[in-house]
Design a protein around this motif. Structure first.
Motif, PDB file in Angstrom:
ATOM      1  N   ASP A   1       0.813  -1.215   0.000  1.00 29.57           N
ATOM      2  CA  ASP A   1       0.000   0.000   0.000  1.00 29.57           C
ATOM      3  C   ASP A   1       0.849   1.270   0.000  1.00 29.57           C
ATOM      4  O   ASP A   1       0.307   2.367  -0.178  1.00 29.57           O
ATOM      5  N   TYR A   2       2.157   1.114   0.225  1.00 26.23           N
ATOM      6  CA  TYR A   2       3.016   2.290   0.381  1.00 26.23           C
ATOM      7  C   TYR A   2       4.156   2.315  -0.634  1.00 26.23           C
ATOM      8  O   TYR A   2       5.143   3.022  -0.450  1.00 26.23           O
ATOM      9  N   MET A   3       4.014   1.576  -1.733  1.00 26.45           N
ATOM     10  CA  MET A   3       5.100   1.538  -2.706  1.00 26.45           C
ATOM     11  C   MET A   3       5.317   2.888  -3.387  1.00 26.45           C
ATOM     12  O   MET A   3       6.360   3.120  -3.989  1.00 26.45           O
ATOM     13  N   HIS A   4       4.353   3.806  -3.254  1.00 26.76           N
ATOM     14  CA  HIS A   4       4.492   5.123  -3.869  1.00 26.76           C
ATOM     15  C   HIS A   4       5.375   6.058  -3.055  1.00 26.76           C
ATOM     16  O   HIS A   4       5.797   7.107  -3.558  1.00 26.76           O
ATOM     17  N   LEU A   5       5.655   5.723  -1.790  1.00 27.34           N
ATOM     18  CA  LEU A   5       6.452   6.612  -0.951  1.00 27.34           C
ATOM     19  C   LEU A   5       7.873   6.725  -1.482  1.00 27.34           C
ATOM     20  O   LEU A   5       8.431   5.781  -2.031  1.00 27.34           O
ATOM     21  N   SER A   6       8.472   7.902  -1.281  1.00 25.97           N
ATOM     22  CA  SER A   6       9.812   8.141  -1.802  1.00 25.97           C
ATOM     23  C   SER A   6      10.533   9.143  -0.921  1.00 25.97           C
ATOM     24  O   SER A   6       9.919  10.003  -0.281  1.00 25.97           O
ATOM     25  N   ARG A   7      11.857   9.008  -0.883  1.00 24.00           N
ATOM     26  CA  ARG A   7      12.671  10.029  -0.236  1.00 24.00           C
ATOM     27  C   ARG A   7      12.730  11.311  -1.072  1.00 24.00           C
ATOM     28  O   ARG A   7      13.118  12.366  -0.588  1.00 24.00           O
ATOM     29  N   LYS A   8      12.375  11.201  -2.345  1.00 23.11           N
ATOM     30  CA  LYS A   8      12.459  12.341  -3.264  1.00 23.11           C
ATOM     31  C   LYS A   8      11.143  13.123  -3.285  1.00 23.11           C
ATOM     32  O   LYS A   8      10.084  12.614  -2.933  1.00 23.11           O
ATOM     33  N   GLN A   9      11.220  14.361  -3.724  1.00 20.01           N
ATOM     34  CA  GLN A   9      10.032  15.179  -3.872  1.00 20.01           C
ATOM     35  C   GLN A   9       9.129  14.587  -4.956  1.00 20.01           C
ATOM     36  O   GLN A   9       9.617  14.081  -5.979  1.00 20.01           O
TER      37      GLN A   9
END
Length: 324
Positions: free
Chosen positions: A183-191
């Motif tokens: 459910d969180y594969m969209h999270l990123s350290r990048k903007q």
């Protein structure tokens, strides 16, 4: 409620938070190689690997919460209430009581592969330590510098899961914790980029927006997701001080503050302690709720060929460094 994690730079690190509303007098305990381990059903072990960890000593026996052995194998038990199931003695199995599981594995196994082989023969029994201390409902993370597994004793037997993220919290069962990461594969350290609509001029307005949606509540599933994300994106220098500091920051992302999790009227769950083991050097670091200064016990500075437990009380009072 608790959270455990692994971390690797030049050395391998392992640790956990212990989140609860009260302490049971836990100490940093070293179990030397010749401490006599009397098991309920598995006889006496006169010689074994040396172990260091946090434990409550009862009747001369170390009830470990988390620990590592001299070979670099690490293990922690975390609450698994409602799902953990233990059994009566089985005639075709090595019957190990729940409270014996950590010293049994760490005393005999040098790495995760050896632990897997031993666990395949084990039945975890429901025999309590004594009448005042029933068997805790737990599941376990076991790790070395190369791999990690999660072990769960449930209604249909012992489950052993490969743990590729090297993180464990409490409920739900581990396979469900891992599935939730989808459910969180969209999270990123990048903007983030605007994928919402090419008809809208959407812009970032703050740093850190790639992590919008990362859960911030204190539930075990949310803590699993948060530590998994922080660990997976964690960067530090490779030195000991930098690595240890970073590890405490990783687990600091799930600190529980007094007042935010009420378990009974005016009783609150807090992070009683946080540990960090350097499994290569045999050093056990820790902080406590009221003492943020990192303390350490080095097992290799003790006589590991002894036969008596060595214990150090946790330093729980805050140590403030005044600069003027």
């Amino acid at each position: 409620m608790c959270t455990a994690a692994t971390y690797k730079t030049e050395d391998f690190y392992f640790g956990r938070t212990l989140d609860y509303e009260c302490s049971y007098g836990e100490e940093i305990v070293i179990m030397p190689r010749n401490f006599r381990l009397q098991f309920l059903n598995m006889g006496v072990c006169e010689s074994h690997y040396a172990v260091i960890g946090t434990a409550h000593i009862a009747k001369g026996y170390p009830l470990f919460y988390d620990a590592m052995n001299e070979k670099g194998l690490c293990m922690a038990g975390l609450n698994f209430v409602g799902n953990a199931r233990y059994f009566k003695n089985a005639p075709d199995k090595d019957n190990v009581a729940q409270y014996e599981f950590i010293p049994y594995i760490l005393g005999k196994c040098a790495d995760v592969n050896e632990a897997k082989e031993l666990i395949s023969k084990i039945n975890i029994t429901d025999t309590p330590f004594d009448e005042q201390m029933p068997a805790g409902q737990l599941h376990w993370i076991i790790a070395d510098r190369n791999s990690a597994i999660t072990v769960e004793s449930v209604s249909d037997g012992i489950k052993v899961y490969d743990n590729p993220i090297g993180v464990l919290t409490n409920n739900p069962p581990f396979d469900e914790q891992m599935f939730r990461l989808n459910d969180y594969m969209h999270l990123s350290r990048k903007q983030p980029q605007n994928n919402f609509s090419d008809k809208l001029e959407l812009k970032t307005y703050s740093r850190g927006m790639g992590a919008i949606g990362l859960p911030g509540d204190l539930s075990s599933q949310s803590r699993f997701v948060r530590v998994a994300f922080v660990k997976a994106n964690s960067v530090s220098a490779k030195g000991e001080t930098e690595s240890v500091s970073q590890f405490f920051h990783i687990l600091g992302s799930v600190d529980q503050q007094r007042g935010c999790c009420e378990v009974k009227d005016k009783e609150y769950e807090i992070t009683i302690y946080t540990s960090c083991c350097n499994a290569d050097k045999g050093i056990y670091y820790y902080t406590t709720y009221d003492n943020h200064r990192i303390s350490a016990v080095d097992m290799r500075k003790e006589n590991l060929d002894g036969n008596e437990l060595i214990s150090y009380p946790m330093i729980t009072e805050e140590k403030i460094n005044y600069q003027n």
